[in-house]
Write an enzyme that holds these catalytic residues in place. Structure first.
Site, PDB file in Angstrom:
ATOM      1  N   CYS A  97       0.843  -1.193   0.000  1.00 53.00           N
ATOM      2  CA  CYS A  97       0.000   0.000   0.000  1.00 53.00           C
ATOM      3  C   CYS A  97       0.888   1.258   0.000  1.00 53.00           C
ATOM      4  CB  CYS A  97      -0.981  -0.034   1.173  1.00 53.00           C
ATOM      5  SG  CYS A  97      -2.350   1.135   1.014  1.00 53.00           S
ATOM      6  N   HIS A 193      -3.426  -5.439   0.235  1.00 47.18           N
ATOM      7  CA  HIS A 193      -2.910  -5.837   1.545  1.00 47.18           C
ATOM      8  C   HIS A 193      -2.812  -7.365   1.664  1.00 47.18           C
ATOM      9  CE1 HIS A 193      -2.637  -2.028   3.789  1.00 47.18           C
ATOM     10  NE2 HIS A 193      -3.551  -1.626   2.908  1.00 47.18           N
ATOM     11  N   GLU A 195      -1.073  -9.111   3.650  1.00 49.46           N
ATOM     12  CA  GLU A 195      -0.940  -9.562   5.043  1.00 49.46           C
ATOM     13  C   GLU A 195      -2.285  -9.878   5.683  1.00 49.46           C
ATOM     14  OE1 GLU A 195      -1.920  -5.287   5.537  1.00 49.46           O
ATOM     15  OE2 GLU A 195      -0.763  -6.472   4.087  1.00 49.46           O
TER      16      GLU A 195
END
Length: 216
Positions: A97, A193, A195
């Site tokens: 990001c 994202h 993660e």
């Protein structure tokens, strides 16, 4: 991937108190996280993760403020220095990001300061907005996610002109760049994202980082 006897130390730069998802993703991939806010480059670490967060000051890419949120000047300066140092070391970098945007600016690129209302529905919401992306043929992202993938965005800025040595690697349906890679160095940035993709759907990027880290 066969895990090394000693987990490679991975430096993580992000906002204070908001790095838990990144830390857990590094641990799942077999790394030893070394998180910090606006840290100095840690030469003991073998890989770098740049987390999401607020906007970069547009002065870093030669523009006046035209829709950016108030910057964190300390974090901006620290992370741009991190990228330049890690590039000089030739060690792997994963930017997520804001982190992808930091990589681009560090290499001389620019940003869209505000994607605008016409793109907001695809990238901004109270929580992650899920949308498809198309990956570039032959890219690392194609190898990890396939030709088309469903990803999660939460941003109002984006990459405009690419920095030196960077190539596009994924796009949203509205044309917003969702991934970039370096032509010759182990550097990858994604606007989404990984993660916090469900069911570990983004873990492959962190495994790539570990693999490249232990090869150094």
């Amino acid at each position: 991937m066969r895990r090394p006897a000693v987990p490679p130390a991975i430096q993580i730069s992000g906002p204070e108190g908001r790095m838990d998802h990144y830390i857990r993703a590094v641990e799942r991939a077999g790394g030893a996280p070394v998180p910090g806010y606006a840290p100095e480059p840690d030469s003991h670490c073998l890989g770098l993760v740049l987390c999401g967060g607020g906007d970069l000051d547009p002065a870093w890419f030669g523009q006046e403020d035209r829709g950016s949120h108030p910057p964190d000047s300390r974090r901006d300066a620290a992370e741009l220095a991190l990228v330049r140092t890690w590039l000089s070391w030739g060690r792997p970098i994963l930017g997520i990001c804001r982190g992808m945007q930091v990589i681009n600016v560090a290499l001389g690129g620019t940003l869209f300061q505000d994607l605008g209302a016409e793109r907001a529905a695809l990238h901004q919401g109270e929580e992650d907005v899920f949308h498809p992306v198309r990956t570039a043929p032959g890219s690392l992202l194609e190898g990890l996610f396939g030709e088309n993938a469903l990803v999660n965005s939460a941003h109002h800025q984006g990459v405009d002109r690419l920095g030196e040595g960077l190539v596009p690697a994924a796009w949203a349906p509205d044309g917003t760049l969702e991934g970039l890679e370096h032509r010759s160095l182990p550097v990858v940035g994604v606007q989404f994202h990984p993660e916090r993709l469900p069911n570990g759907g983004g873990d492959g990027l962190f495994r790539w980082l570990m693999e490249r880290a232990v090869q150094r």
